[in-house]
Design a protein around this motif. Structure first.
Motif, PDB file in Angstrom:
ATOM      1  N   LYS A 124       0.515  -0.993  -0.213  1.00 15.97           N
ATOM      2  CA  LYS A 124       0.218   0.240   0.224  1.00 15.97           C
ATOM      3  C   LYS A 124       1.344   1.605  -0.422  1.00 15.97           C
ATOM      4  O   LYS A 124       0.397   2.203  -1.226  1.00 15.97           O
ATOM      5  N   ARG A 125       1.942   1.103   0.547  1.00 12.38           N
ATOM      6  CA  ARG A 125       2.896   2.370   1.149  1.00 12.38           C
ATOM      7  C   ARG A 125       3.252   2.755  -0.691  1.00 12.38           C
ATOM      8  O   ARG A 125       3.718   3.559  -0.923  1.00 12.38           O
ATOM      9  N   ASP A 126       4.005   1.360  -1.512  1.00 13.40           N
ATOM     10  CA  ASP A 126       4.156   1.723  -2.747  1.00 13.40           C
ATOM     11  C   ASP A 126       3.134   2.811  -3.961  1.00 13.40           C
ATOM     12  O   ASP A 126       3.617   3.845  -4.577  1.00 13.40           O
ATOM     13  N   LEU A 127       1.589   2.974  -3.628  1.00 15.45           N
ATOM     14  CA  LEU A 127       0.501   3.767  -4.175  1.00 15.45           C
ATOM     15  C   LEU A 127       0.990   4.990  -3.853  1.00 15.45           C
ATOM     16  O   LEU A 127       1.097   6.105  -4.229  1.00 15.45           O
ATOM     17  N   TYR A 128       1.423   5.428  -2.346  1.00 15.88           N
ATOM     18  CA  TYR A 128       1.318   6.371  -1.961  1.00 15.88           C
ATOM     19  C   TYR A 128       2.652   7.065  -2.962  1.00 15.88           C
ATOM     20  O   TYR A 128       2.872   8.042  -3.172  1.00 15.88           O
ATOM     21  N   ALA A 129       3.833   6.289  -2.889  1.00 16.86           N
ATOM     22  CA  ALA A 129       5.171   6.621  -3.368  1.00 16.86           C
ATOM     23  C   ALA A 129       5.034   6.956  -5.122  1.00 16.86           C
ATOM     24  O   ALA A 129       5.309   8.037  -5.422  1.00 16.86           O
ATOM     25  N   ALA A 130       3.766   5.817  -5.816  1.00 20.95           N
ATOM     26  CA  ALA A 130       3.519   5.683  -7.229  1.00 20.95           C
ATOM     27  C   ALA A 130       2.559   7.797  -7.079  1.00 20.95           C
ATOM     28  O   ALA A 130       3.609   8.122  -8.418  1.00 20.95           O
ATOM     29  N   GLU A 131       2.438   7.795  -6.287  1.00 26.04           N
ATOM     30  CA  GLU A 131       1.373   9.770  -6.405  1.00 26.04           C
ATOM     31  C   GLU A 131       2.369  10.024  -6.611  1.00 26.04           C
ATOM     32  O   GLU A 131       2.393  11.711  -6.505  1.00 26.04           O
ATOM     33  N   SER A 132       3.336   9.856  -5.445  1.00 24.53           N
ATOM     34  CA  SER A 132       4.220  10.970  -4.977  1.00 24.53           C
ATOM     35  C   SER A 132       5.297  11.441  -6.006  1.00 24.53           C
ATOM     36  O   SER A 132       6.154  12.535  -7.118  1.00 24.53           O
ATOM     37  N   ILE A 133       5.540  10.232  -7.404  1.00 21.31           N
ATOM     38  CA  ILE A 133       6.550  10.378  -8.145  1.00 21.31           C
ATOM     39  C   ILE A 133       5.948  11.466  -9.786  1.00 21.31           C
ATOM     40  O   ILE A 133       5.894  11.944 -10.208  1.00 21.31           O
ATOM     41  N   ILE A 134       4.415  10.797  -9.307  1.00 20.69           N
ATOM     42  CA  ILE A 134       3.611  12.045 -10.789  1.00 20.69           C
ATOM     43  C   ILE A 134       3.378  13.315  -9.954  1.00 20.69           C
ATOM     44  O   ILE A 134       4.127  14.035 -10.590  1.00 20.69           O
ATOM     45  N   LYS A 135       3.659  13.525  -9.153  1.00 20.53           N
ATOM     46  CA  LYS A 135       3.471  14.923  -8.709  1.00 20.53           C
ATOM     47  C   LYS A 135       4.914  15.746  -8.744  1.00 20.53           C
ATOM     48  O   LYS A 135       4.911  16.869  -9.232  1.00 20.53           O
ATOM     49  N   ASP A 136       5.810  14.867  -8.598  1.00 14.82           N
ATOM     50  CA  ASP A 136       6.837  15.022  -8.934  1.00 14.82           C
ATOM     51  C   ASP A 136       7.354  15.685 -10.452  1.00 14.82           C
ATOM     52  O   ASP A 136       7.663  16.710 -10.653  1.00 14.82           O
ATOM     53  N   ASN A 137       6.959  14.611 -11.238  1.00 12.83           N
ATOM     54  CA  ASN A 137       7.236  14.559 -12.547  1.00 12.83           C
ATOM     55  C   ASN A 137       6.301  16.351 -13.052  1.00 12.83           C
ATOM     56  O   ASN A 137       6.642  16.827 -13.981  1.00 12.83           O
ATOM     57  N   LEU A 138       5.265  16.213 -12.278  1.00  8.83           N
ATOM     58  CA  LEU A 138       4.896  17.417 -13.069  1.00  8.83           C
ATOM     59  C   LEU A 138       4.894  18.134 -12.080  1.00  8.83           C
ATOM     60  O   LEU A 138       4.760  19.464 -12.984  1.00  8.83           O
ATOM     61  N   SER A 139       6.420  18.885 -11.611  1.00  8.79           N
ATOM     62  CA  SER A 139       6.378  19.755 -11.403  1.00  8.79           C
ATOM     63  C   SER A 139       7.652  20.550 -11.675  1.00  8.79           C
ATOM     64  O   SER A 139       8.252  21.468 -10.635  1.00  8.79           O
ATOM     65  N   GLN A 140       8.423  19.551 -12.395  1.00 11.78           N
ATOM     66  CA  GLN A 140       9.583  20.079 -12.761  1.00 11.78           C
ATOM     67  C   GLN A 140       9.859  21.223 -13.388  1.00 11.78           C
ATOM     68  O   GLN A 140      10.827  22.080 -13.653  1.00 11.78           O
ATOM     69  N   GLN A 141       8.718  21.559 -14.310  1.00 10.05           N
ATOM     70  CA  GLN A 141       9.120  22.200 -15.328  1.00 10.05           C
ATOM     71  C   GLN A 141       8.003  22.651 -15.786  1.00 10.05           C
ATOM     72  O   GLN A 141       7.177  22.309 -16.193  1.00 10.05           O
TER      73      GLN A 141
END
Length: 363
Positions: A215-232
């Motif tokens: 389940k914690r990996d789902l939060y990590a996946a969401e974090s990755i998406i947010k991180d990639n969306l906020s780079q540029q």
């Protein structure tokens, strides 16, 4: 076809939502954006077939065939391969490919580069797979629960996905499998070695090949998406002076937080630049204009983005900023046009493009 037991809960992990979208949809989207992939076979446990078909329809996935899985990983993969060789498995016998890629639905962030690398290696060697360094040392315990021995970590690698095979190599290997292999085995590369005598080429994979297991990996996946969306962010302005000025102000406001690029172009004449921005990993676009029809301009921009061959593992964020400098401060929009705009936003969201609008009135 996994059941997601380690995740816990009633919903298999591949159907869990990340940013409102099922995990498996991200994985399918990553594959279908690649032009040289001809067919996508999604193998699903019998009780989830209708769920998967609904996802395919809802998100407009193309070139997808949903196939009933087996009770184990290998039996599910074998069922997927049979679609190309045994007509009774599917309504339509698909054309046999030269190379087949096997990937996990819960590895949603696979990029085209690694897929192409394992496919080209498979064409040359017969089989290929992504690997990653071991994070922890592997130890073996004795019958009394004490340490027996440990493996030298530097000599070993973790097997990851994607893996690719010449179709005949992997299909013939599965045809020769024993029931024990099908019920207890997990490694496809080992089957190619055991039954087809093919030594797989191992390709060093990137960190984004990790698998959603808990389940914690789902939060990590969401974090990755947010991180990639906020780079540029790419700020596109009309060539009008007011639009260019707003673009400059945005650049000055945001440049200390993220990478900002501002361009002044006419959309109908310059689309290659946007393709290049996508290829460079930009998923945020702000379009500033003073055109009469905000929706028409946004539709044009979406069309340009959709025609890009870039793998869209993450949602594209598109904000259309409409500048209104008329003397009449009271700006009204008809309900019919508003309904059309909302309908458009819902439709493109299914394609992984999130569209928003902003009206700025000024003198």
């Amino acid at each position: 076809g996994g059941s997601g037991e380690r995740l816990g809960g009633a919903t298999p992990k591949q159907f869990c939502a990340v940013h409102g979208r099922p995990l498996v949809s991200y994985a399918v989207r990553a594959m279908e954006r690649i032009s040289w992939i001809s067919d996508i076979i999604v193998v699903v446990s019998p009780e989830n077939i209708e769920t998967m078909k609904t996802i395919v329809e809802k998100y407009g996935h193309k070139r997808v065939t949903v196939v009933k899985g087996g009770i184990t990983r290998h039996r599910s993969i074998f069922n997927g391969l049979k679609v190309f060789a045994e007509s009774e498995i599917s309504k339509y016998l698909l054309q046999k490919p030269e190379v087949v890629v096997i990937h996990d639905a819960v590895r949603p962030f696979v990029e085209e580069d690694i897929l192409l690398e394992v496919v080209m290696a498979a064409k040359e060697h017969g089989a290929a797979g992504a690997i990653r360094p071991l994070v922890s040392t592997v130890i073996a315990s004795s019958a009394d629960g004490c340490l027996d021995h440990s493996l030298e970590r530097a000599r070993y690698r973790a097997s990851e996905m994607p893996q690719a095979f010449l179709f005949d190599v992997i299909y013939q290997a599965y045809q020769q499998c024993t029931d024990y292999d099908l019920d207890y085995g997990t490694e496809c590369l080992h089957l190619a070695l055991k039954y087809s005598n093919i030594k797989a080429k191992l390709i060093e994979g990137t960190a984004d090949l990790w698998k959603v297991t808990y389940k914690r990996d789902l939060y990590a996946a969401e974090s990755i998406i947010k991180d990639n969306l906020s780079q540029q962010v790419c700020v596109i302005t009309d060539v009008k002076e007011d639009a260019v000025q707003v673009g400059f102000l945005l650049h000055e406001s945001l440049k200390s937080q993220i990478k900002v690029e501002v361009i002044s172009i006419s959309l109908c004449k310059n689309d290659n630049y946007l393709h290049n921005m996508l290829s460079g990993g930009c998923y945020n676009f702000i379009y500033i204009h003073d055109k009469q029809s905000a929706l028409q301009e946004t539709e044009l921009l979406v069309d340009i983005l959709e025609k890009s061959n870039t793998t869209l593992s993450y949602p594209i964020m598109l904000i259309s900023v409409h500048l209104n400098s008329s003397e009449n401060i009271s700006f009204s929009i008809g309900m019919e046009e508003l309904t059309t705009i909302k309908k458009f936003a819902r439709e493109v969201k299914m394609k992984n493009i999130w569209s928003y609008g902003l009206l700025i009135h000024y003198k």
